[in-house]
Motif scaffolding. Structure first.
Motif, PDB file in Angstrom:
ATOM      1  N   UNK A 170     -81.975  -6.767   8.642  1.00  0.00           N
ATOM      2  CA  UNK A 170     -82.428  -7.082   7.331  1.00  0.00           C
ATOM      3  C   UNK A 170     -81.855  -6.386   6.263  1.00  0.00           C
TER       4      UNK A 170
ATOM      5  N   UNK B 128     -82.010  -5.224   2.118  1.00  0.00           N
ATOM      6  CA  UNK B 128     -83.054  -5.302   0.728  1.00  0.00           C
ATOM      7  C   UNK B 128     -82.324  -4.770  -0.362  1.00  0.00           C
TER       8      UNK B 128
ATOM      9  N   UNK C  14     -84.000  -2.880  -3.578  1.00  0.00           N
ATOM     10  CA  UNK C  14     -85.025  -2.481  -4.267  1.00  0.00           C
ATOM     11  C   UNK C  14     -84.697  -1.824  -5.691  1.00  0.00           C
TER      12      UNK C  14
ATOM     13  N   UNK D 173     -81.491   0.566  -5.413  1.00  0.00           N
ATOM     14  CA  UNK D 173     -81.068   1.027  -3.888  1.00  0.00           C
ATOM     15  C   UNK D 173     -80.946  -0.138  -3.183  1.00  0.00           C
TER      16      UNK D 173
ATOM     17  N   UNK E 213     -82.727  -2.766   7.348  1.00  0.00           N
ATOM     18  CA  UNK E 213     -83.727  -2.506   8.189  1.00  0.00           C
ATOM     19  C   UNK E 213     -83.279  -3.122   9.359  1.00  0.00           C
TER      20      UNK E 213
ATOM     21  N   UNK F 147     -83.453  -4.793  13.154  1.00  0.00           N
ATOM     22  CA  UNK F 147     -84.531  -6.070  13.360  1.00  0.00           C
ATOM     23  C   UNK F 147     -85.601  -5.589  14.340  1.00  0.00           C
TER      24      UNK F 147
ATOM     25  N   UNK G  45     -88.735  -0.340  12.233  1.00  0.00           N
ATOM     26  CA  UNK G  45     -89.359  -0.484  10.992  1.00  0.00           C
ATOM     27  C   UNK G  45     -89.120   0.703   9.957  1.00  0.00           C
ATOM     28  N   UNK G  46     -87.876   1.130  10.206  1.00  0.00           N
ATOM     29  CA  UNK G  46     -87.451   2.324   9.337  1.00  0.00           C
ATOM     30  C   UNK G  46     -86.342   1.910   8.461  1.00  0.00           C
ATOM     31  N   UNK G  47     -86.561   2.118   7.097  1.00  0.00           N
ATOM     32  CA  UNK G  47     -85.567   1.550   6.181  1.00  0.00           C
ATOM     33  C   UNK G  47     -84.420   2.718   5.969  1.00  0.00           C
TER      34      UNK G  47
ATOM     35  N   UNK H  81     -81.621   3.755   3.402  1.00  0.00           N
ATOM     36  CA  UNK H  81     -81.332   3.365   1.885  1.00  0.00           C
ATOM     37  C   UNK H  81     -79.824   4.202   1.628  1.00  0.00           C
ATOM     38  N   UNK H  82     -79.333   3.576   0.640  1.00  0.00           N
ATOM     39  CA  UNK H  82     -78.154   3.986   0.274  1.00  0.00           C
ATOM     40  C   UNK H  82     -78.499   5.007  -1.078  1.00  0.00           C
TER      41      UNK H  82
END
Lengths: 114, 114
Positions: free
Chosen positions: A33, A35, A37, A91, A95, A97, A100-102, A104-105
């Motif tokens: 996934x 995202x 932010x 940002x 994630x 699939x 549960x750890x994102x 980030x860029x």
């Protein structure tokens, strides 16, 4: 390990214009996934939009839309009709699939000019 | 709209002191997280917590750090013997356990170690 790259440290856009923020990622997984932010000066992390990798259709939330190119591992954010309140650090995040750890860029600072 | 709340918003502490950062996750969420953002840098994962135990932690999350869910609503991050390099914004976040579910962030606790 997954990596997320945002190659634009800063971007500027005129009010009411459209801007696109770039994001690429590296992964060997097929289920994940993505995202975007937003972090305004208050430093709160606000979800803008999300995309499931298994969906071909690009996600859209009002003035915000993404261009998800799975083969190219690209996930750009388009902001239409830019407003002063859109000025923030943006940002991109990944994630996995099954996790549960994102990840980030490094972020893109967006400035909106009158 | 439900939100993650964090206290304090800002704390200044002497080097070597212990700090506890508090969070109230969204009530129907079961996964809880702490992330850290050093000024000017990207957001980094520290730890995730599920079913009253740590489910994953990063290499940043060493013996200096601990997490706890002392009751049915609070989730805390304890930093023992703080160091100057612990100065950062600490974000609490939560999600429910469905795959790829969005992780919602609190407004952050800004920790300054002097």
């Amino acid at each position: 390990a997954q990596t997320v790259t945002q190659s634009q440290p800063e971007m500027s856009v005129q009010e009411a214009e459209t801007v696109t923020l770039s994001c690429t990622y590296d992964t060997s997984e097929s289920d994940y996934y993505l995202f975007w932010y937003k972090q305004p000066p208050s430093r709160q992390m606000i979800l803008v939009i999300r995309q499931e990798a298994y969906k071909q259709q690009n996600a859209t939330e009002n003035r915000f839309s993404v261009n998800f190119q799975k083969a190219a591992k690209s996930f750009s954010l388009k902001i239409s009709d830019s407003q002063l309140g859109d000025a923030a650090m943006y940002f991109c995040a990944y994630l996995t699939g099954g996790g549960n750890k994102l990840t980030f860029g490094t972020g893109t600072q967006l400035k909106v000019e009158l | 709209e439900p939100e993650v709340t964090q206290t304090p918003s800002h704390q200044v502490t002497q080097m070597g002191q212990e700090v506890i950062l508090r969070c109230v996750p969204i009530s129907n969420h079961l996964y809880f997280y702490w992330y850290r953002q050093i000024l000017g840098q990207k957001v980094e994962f520290l730890v995730s917590f599920y079913n009253n135990e740590i489910s994953e932690k990063s290499e940043i999350f060493d013996d200096q750090f601990s997490v706890e869910r002392p009751d049915g609503s609070n989730f805390t991050l304890k930093i023992r013997s703080t160091k100057l390099e612990d100065s950062a914004m600490y974000f609490c976040a939560s999600s429910n356990p469905l795959p790829g579910n969005t992780i919602y962030f609190g407004e952050g606790s800004w920790l300054t170690v002097v």
